[in-house]
Design a protein around this motif. Structure first.
Motif, PDB file in Angstrom:
ATOM      1  N   SER A 147     -23.449  15.136  44.355  1.00  0.00           N
ATOM      2  CA  SER A 147     -24.780  15.927  44.363  1.00  0.00           C
ATOM      3  C   SER A 147     -24.179  17.279  43.416  1.00  0.00           C
ATOM      4  O   SER A 147     -23.092  17.987  44.523  1.00  0.00           O
ATOM      5  CB  SER A 147     -25.339  16.035  45.434  1.00  0.00           C
ATOM      6  N   ASP A 206     -34.684  15.496  44.352  1.00  0.00           N
ATOM      7  CA  ASP A 206     -35.041  16.913  43.858  1.00  0.00           C
ATOM      8  C   ASP A 206     -33.902  18.410  44.519  1.00  0.00           C
ATOM      9  O   ASP A 206     -33.678  18.468  43.538  1.00  0.00           O
ATOM     10  CB  ASP A 206     -36.094  17.257  43.397  1.00  0.00           C
ATOM     11  N   GLU A 209     -30.507  17.739  44.350  1.00  0.00           N
ATOM     12  CA  GLU A 209     -30.033  17.257  42.792  1.00  0.00           C
ATOM     13  C   GLU A 209     -29.153  16.331  43.422  1.00  0.00           C
ATOM     14  O   GLU A 209     -28.165  16.078  43.347  1.00  0.00           O
ATOM     15  CB  GLU A 209     -28.659  18.564  42.591  1.00  0.00           C
ATOM     16  N   SER A 240     -38.352  19.385  38.572  1.00  0.00           N
ATOM     17  CA  SER A 240     -37.516  19.980  38.151  1.00  0.00           C
ATOM     18  C   SER A 240     -36.625  19.107  36.600  1.00  0.00           C
ATOM     19  O   SER A 240     -37.625  17.840  36.205  1.00  0.00           O
ATOM     20  CB  SER A 240     -36.648  20.224  38.775  1.00  0.00           C
ATOM     21  N   SER A 242     -34.852  18.016  36.599  1.00  0.00           N
ATOM     22  CA  SER A 242     -33.605  16.359  37.199  1.00  0.00           C
ATOM     23  C   SER A 242     -34.559  15.580  37.553  1.00  0.00           C
ATOM     24  O   SER A 242     -34.588  14.520  37.351  1.00  0.00           O
ATOM     25  CB  SER A 242     -32.641  16.800  38.435  1.00  0.00           C
TER      26      SER A 242
END
Length: 542
Positions: A147, A206, A209, A240, A242
């Protein structure tokens, strides 16, 4: 511990931060003091009144969606109440708004749990009093490897290099999902296959990350039965950058599901009218709609937009920026394109460009049309759908007599599908105020000795008027590539009548479809019909 750090450090070198080295599984190290170098303190604060952790008590996707929506609305109201009463400085408001739904990590110096501090959006504007605190042992190397959020936290966020404690503050509704996420970062596995819980974990992944977990949740959700409700939810997840890339296969599957379910738009028109924007976009993106023509697609879009966006300004914006690009104007009839130019729902400049592009495409040679189709494969505007009625190109003349030249193209596979007794009809075209159509048939010759290719001209049944029509059928042949006249004649049409030839090429079906057939150029049969009408005369009454 040294082994964990080396393995994780090698993963950090990957800028995607999403792949764990090899097949290594660190499940044994989760929350173990023997294999950890830091302690993560998780402060769980009260959420909106009567809230439950997302997924808890949610038996279905619809329950989850309603609960999330209620929670977002409650948070919004709480924010507004605090803004009205405290009147904080404008800069602070913008800062909070810009960091909506972001996780906030805090360094634990002298944690009391009593003072409110910056937190994520899910707890801002509600009671900040702690409900409980969890402390777990963590390996900073493992979390940082999976992450970017934790990588930044442990490399830049610690006040001192030997600081061993870090604090996360989350709302009560996020607790279960965060614990699942942390466990996944060690083991690569989740303990659930419940869609609502998987969605919660996906949202947490999310937020923190963890792209590998997002992909894993996406894959598991795709393996579950999909419904219209779940498909729409997947398309409307708050996303987002990502998230968008990690859940692309899930959103693609959702679009495919909706496109397949609603491909017969005439049958499901009432349901389609109630779909949100994401749903109608998924349907319009499909090449396989079972629709009479692109004219019907245009009418459907206009009807949906008028229902969903009563205000003209909003409707124009949606049609111009979102839905207009999904209408394949080059395959609409010229009569409908004229109506597009006169339509007040679409910005005139946008409508004019769409119609001009469509007309230029119709005028292009088949070779150039294929090139444009390839070049524009992303938005598909030059890609033909599976229309019930085949598109035609029509050139009209008013002088010296009303006349039109109609071009109909059929692919080899479309012709093959006509055997042994199929038919395909063209879109309607108009001359002298009357509608006509072409139809291609596979039928037996007059002696019923073999199958052959036939072409017919029909008039739509309308009114008590007769037309005497001079007509000519032609086909493009190799190697010259020019149209060669096959039959000429004249016929007096009345409503519902048709004229044509059972064996247009005077050869058996097998010869017509042979690989060395003279009539297929690059796998396409090019047909032309030329019509000239004399003065319409009223039918005699009997």
């Amino acid at each position: 511990m040294r082994e964990l750090e080396l393995a994780a450090r090698s993963t950090i070198m990957d800028p995607d931060f999403s792949h764990i080295a090899g097949d290594q599984n660190f499940e044994f190290a989760f929350n173990s003091s023997n294999f950890s170098d830091r302690v993560l303190r998780i402060e769980i604060v009260a959420g909106p009144a009567e809230s439950k952790p997302d997924g808890e008590g949610c038996a279905s996707i619809s329950d989850w969606a309603r609960h999330r929506k209620r929670r977002r609305e409650d948070i919004k109201k709480d924010k507004e109440r605090i803004l009205d009463s405290n009147q904080p400085d404008t800069e602070d408001i913008e800062a909070y708004e810009n960091n909506d739904e972001e996780a906030v990590a805090m360094i634990e110096e002298s944690p009391s749990g009593d003072e409110p501090s910056l937190s994520d959006d899910s707890s801002w504007g509600v009671d900040f009093s702690l409900i409980k605190v969890k402390s777990i042992f963590i390996s900073s190397a493992i979390l940082a490897a999976k992450s970017p959020f934790f990588y930044k936290l442990f490399s830049n966020g610690m006040l001192e290099s030997d600081q061993r404690h870090a604090t996360l503050r989350i709302s009560e509704s996020e607790e279960a999902a965060l614990m699942e996420l942390l466990s996944f970062m060690y083991s690569g596995k989740l303990s659930t296959n419940s869609a609502p819980v998987l969605l919660d974990v996906l949202m947490a992944a999310d937020k923190f990350e963890v792209a590998s977990c997002m992909r894993h949740c996406s894959q598991m959700l795709r393996s579950l039965p999909m419904t219209t409700e779940s498909a729409l939810l997947y398309l409307e997840l708050p996303s987002s950058v990502s998230m968008a890339s990690a859940v692309q296969p899930l959103t693609d599957a959702a679009k495919e599901f909706l496109a397949n379910k609603y491909k017969d738009i005439a049958k499901f028109q009432d349901e389609i009218m109630n779909l949100p924007l994401a749903g109608i976009e998924a349907i319009l993106s499909s090449d396989d709609l079972q629709v009479a023509s692109e004219d019907a697609v245009y009418d459907l879009v206009l009807k949906w937009a008028r229902l969903q966006y009563p205000k003209l300004e909003e409707r124009r914006e949606i049609l111009g920026s979102r839905l207009g690009r999904l209408i394949r104007f080059p395959f609409m009839t010229c009569r409908k394109l004229r109506k597009v130019l006169a339509c007040n729902d679409i910005d005139h400049e946008i409508a004019s460009k769409a119609v001009m592009d469509a007309l230029f495409f119709k005028a292009e040679t088949p070779h150039r049309q294929r090139v444009l189709t390839i070049d524009e494969s992303i938005n598909r505007r030059f890609v033909e759908r599976a229309y019930k009625y085949r598109p035609v190109k029509v050139v009209e003349f008013d002088m010296p007599h009303p006349q039109c030249i109609v071009y109909l193209d059929l692919r080899r596979d479309e012709c093959a599908n006509l055997f042994p007794s199929g038919r395909v009809y063209s879109q309607a075209f108009h001359l002298g105020g009357q509608g006509f159509f072409l139809s291609a048939h596979c039928n037996m010759d007059q002696q019923s000795s073999f199958h052959c290719f036939g072409l017919f001209l029909g008039m739509q049944e309308k009114g008590s008027v007769s037309f005497t029509v001079d007509y000519e059928f032609a086909a493009r042949t190799k190697p010259a590539g020019e149209f060669v006249s096959k039959y000429k004649g004249y016929y007096t049409f009345t409503g519902g009548k048709a004229v044509g030839y059972r064996n247009l090429f005077a050869i058996p079906w097998t010869s017509f479809m042979a690989e060395d057939s003279l009539y297929f150029m690059n796998g396409v049969l090019h047909l032309r019909a030329e019509l000239t009408i004399k003065q319409p005369q009223p039918l005699l009454q009997h």
